[in-house]
Design a protein around this motif. Structure first.
Motif, mmCIF file in Angstrom:
data_model
loop_
_atom_site.group_PDB
_atom_site.id
_atom_site.type_symbol
_atom_site.label_atom_id
_atom_site.label_comp_id
_atom_site.label_asym_id
_atom_site.label_seq_id
_atom_site.Cartn_x
_atom_site.Cartn_y
_atom_site.Cartn_z
ATOM 1 N N MET A 94 0.782 -1.233 0.000
ATOM 2 C CA MET A 94 0.000 0.000 0.000
ATOM 3 C C MET A 94 0.820 1.292 0.000
ATOM 4 S SD MET A 94 -3.195 -0.025 -0.304
ATOM 5 C CE MET A 94 -4.563 -1.145 -0.346
ATOM 6 N N CYS A 95 1.459 1.583 1.103
ATOM 7 C CA CYS A 95 2.055 2.905 1.272
ATOM 8 C C CYS A 95 3.256 3.092 0.346
ATOM 9 C CB CYS A 95 2.486 3.129 2.712
ATOM 10 S SG CYS A 95 1.440 2.337 3.908
ATOM 11 N N CYS B 236 8.437 -1.929 6.628
ATOM 12 C CA CYS B 236 7.866 -3.290 6.649
ATOM 13 C C CYS B 236 8.760 -4.256 5.885
ATOM 14 C CB CYS B 236 6.470 -3.286 6.037
ATOM 15 S SG CYS B 236 5.297 -2.302 6.933
ATOM 16 N N LEU C 74 5.397 -3.306 11.696
ATOM 17 C CA LEU C 74 4.515 -3.589 12.820
ATOM 18 C C LEU C 74 4.123 -5.066 12.913
ATOM 19 C CD1 LEU C 74 2.807 -2.218 15.014
ATOM 20 C CD2 LEU C 74 1.100 -1.719 13.293
ATOM 21 N N PHE C 75 4.243 -5.763 11.785
ATOM 22 C CA PHE C 75 3.668 -7.105 11.714
ATOM 23 C C PHE C 75 4.211 -8.102 12.740
ATOM 24 C CE2 PHE C 75 2.874 -5.166 7.638
ATOM 25 C CZ PHE C 75 1.527 -5.403 7.488
ATOM 26 N N PHE D 44 5.122 -7.649 15.646
ATOM 27 C CA PHE D 44 4.587 -7.349 16.971
ATOM 28 C C PHE D 44 3.137 -7.802 17.115
ATOM 29 C CE2 PHE D 44 7.964 -4.328 16.192
ATOM 30 C CZ PHE D 44 8.703 -4.451 17.360
ATOM 31 N N LEU D 45 2.461 -7.848 15.990
ATOM 32 C CA LEU D 45 1.057 -8.228 16.033
ATOM 33 C C LEU D 45 0.876 -9.724 16.209
ATOM 34 C CD1 LEU D 45 -0.317 -6.007 13.171
ATOM 35 C CD2 LEU D 45 -0.642 -5.700 15.603
ATOM 36 N N GLN E 202 0.337 -11.738 13.995
ATOM 37 C CA GLN E 202 -0.664 -12.273 13.063
ATOM 38 C C GLN E 202 0.002 -13.033 11.921
ATOM 39 O OE1 GLN E 202 -2.731 -8.731 11.942
ATOM 40 N NE2 GLN E 202 -4.113 -8.810 13.689
ATOM 41 N N CYS F 47 8.908 5.163 6.197
ATOM 42 C CA CYS F 47 7.583 4.582 6.415
ATOM 43 C C CYS F 47 6.509 5.543 5.938
ATOM 44 C CB CYS F 47 7.378 4.246 7.885
ATOM 45 S SG CYS F 47 5.812 3.419 8.224
#
Lengths: 330, 136
Positions: free
Chosen positions: B19-20, B85, B91-92, B94-95, B97, B116
């Motif tokens: 995305m970003c 990323c 962030l991933f 840490f999640l 997921q 970022c």
């Protein structure tokens, strides 16, 4: 009391509401669990809905430049919980940046639509137009994507001198660009009747803003939205009130410790944010407290921060969160 | 750009979507930054690509696909990893997921672009550096 998180606020994958589940004993948070992006699981259910507001909701969590809408709703929820009103000027600036965010999304989606039918000149024009909006983001917030600009109590700082006149000039120029875009749409309409019908998968992938499944239909819809958005933006520039832009909530003296959280619901551009309490804390019994906020996944530290804090001071914790990742972007 | 620069070969890049960072790469292609004037062109065919641009956190499934793509590229393959990323998972991890795969463990990386997301100027700088690396 202040926690600064260093994660990008705009990451689309973990974005979405923040769910805090807290075990409360004697009015104090004993243990807190935080869940991010649980709204993402609802996305496929929502995509079947045909309401514009629902699609905006999806966009707000899928597109990185929709970050202000999430920040806005989170901030309003915390303000409501803290019984504090943001200054009028701050509210005006919030509307301004959220509207810019919406326009930026529309331009990106429109460029994507033109690209899908292999019509590249308008695509590059739209990307160029979007660059001007990214400039405004940078002028307002200091960064292009990861804003951390809207925060509980107002906005981080005021707009710079000459900013509003620059926006006015931009809005006038935008109209002339739109004439060109309309010409492109007419050309596309005449030359490609019935082409580029999309299936639901493509529809989903583009985080489309309308239920139109033909590219042309979507383009026309988005052009109309752009025109409306710019007209509203022009009106809002004139209505910006003078005064301060931030009330500091992240200091203990800024908030009454005895104030309790109250259920809250807000709506912006058809996007709803809510703040609910379920379960009642009794003196010793274990109770479940669920706070639902339209926040970002950046609030990674909430669980740790909440532990041992009195329930009526949870608003203070949330107000002290700083979603900023400005230094990363710069 | 002087005449010596013109002698350096054009770079065709294939970017993984995210995305970003992908947005910023597209902005780098716009008329303001005009990445193409430096002889860097986007391609949608991996067999034509000189450079693989990795954007976004790599999950195991994406990593497997990227390895296949990497081996389809003509040699020598060049790889740029852009964004927080891509470089470190962002962030991933840490999640909890998804499992983050370090791109360094898949193939050699020529350049890392922090940010970022990284600004278009940073993307352009990465391509300029890569071009000078290729020509040297």
């Amino acid at each position: 009391m202040s926690w600064v998180t260093v994660f990008g606020v705009c990451d689309p994958a973990p974005g979405g509401p923040l769910l805090i589940e807290a075990d409360v004993r004697g009015g104090t948070v004993h243990e807190a669990r935080v869940q991010f992006g649980f709204a993402q699981r609802k996305i496929l259910e929502r995509i079947s809905s045909r309401r514009w507001s629902d699609h905006l909701f999806l966009m707000a969590h899928l597109r990185p430049d929709a970050a202000p809408i999430g920040e806005l709703l989170f901030s309003e929820a915390v303000e409501s919980a803290s019984v504090v009103d943001a200054p009028l000027r701050a509210r005006g600036i919030r509307q301004l940046i959220a509207r810019f965010s919406e326009l930026s999304l529309l331009l990106a989606n429109l460029a994507s639509c033109f690209e899908q039918v292999g019509f590249t000149p308008p695509k590059f024009l739209l990307i160029r137009m979007r660059e001007e909006i990214l400039d405004f983001f940078e002028l307002m917030t200091g960064s292009r994507y990861a804003f951390g600009f809207i925060r509980p109590g107002g906005v981080r700082w005021d707009v710079s001198e000459g900013f509003l006149s620059r926006v006015e000039t931009w809005a006038e120029d935008f109209e002339s660009h739109m004439e060109l875009i309309r010409d492109f749409v007419t050309l596309l309409h005449r030359t490609t009747p019935g082409v580029a019908e999309l299936g639901r998968l493509s529809f989903w992938k583009d985080s489309c803003t309308t239920t139109e499944t033909s590219v042309l239909g979507r383009i026309i819809h988005m052009v109309e939205c752009l025109e409306k958005g710019v007209a509203i933006q022009k009106r809002e520039i004139g209505g910006l009130a003078p005064g301060g832009v931030l009330i500091h909530l992240d200091h203990p003296e800024g908030m009454d410790a005895d104030r309790s959280l109250t259920p809250f619901s807000t709506e912006y551009l058809g996007l709803r944010g809510s703040w609910k309490l379920s379960g009642q804390g009794s003196s010793e019994a274990l109770a479940g407290l669920v706070l639902r906020t339209p926040s970002h996944g950046a609030a990674q530290w909430v669980a740790e921060a909440c532990r041992g804090v009195r329930v009526d001071q949870m608003g203070l914790i949330l107000a002290s969160l700083d979603f900023s990742a400005l230094e990363i972007d710069q | 750009m002087n005449l010596t620069d013109l002698k350096t070969p054009a770079l065709h890049y294939f970017s993984s979507p995210a995305m970003c960072c992908a947005n910023e790469l597209v902005q780098a292609e716009s008329s303001r930054y005009d990445l193409e004037r430096l002889g860097c062109y986007r391609t949608t065919t991996i067999e034509d690509a000189d450079v693989l641009v990795i954007l976004g956190a790599l999950t195991e499934s994406i990593a497997q696909e990227l390895v296949v793509l990497y081996h389809k590229m003509p040699k020598p393959q060049r790889v740029i990893v852009a964004g927080t990323c891509g470089c470190g998972g962002g962030l991933f991890p840490f999640l909890g997921q998804q499992t983050f795969v370090d791109p360094k463990s898949l193939f050699p990386i020529d350049l890392y672009v922090p940010g970022c997301p990284p600004r278009p100027e940073a993307m352009i700088r990465a391509f300029v550096d890569l071009k000078s690396k290729v020509s040297s």
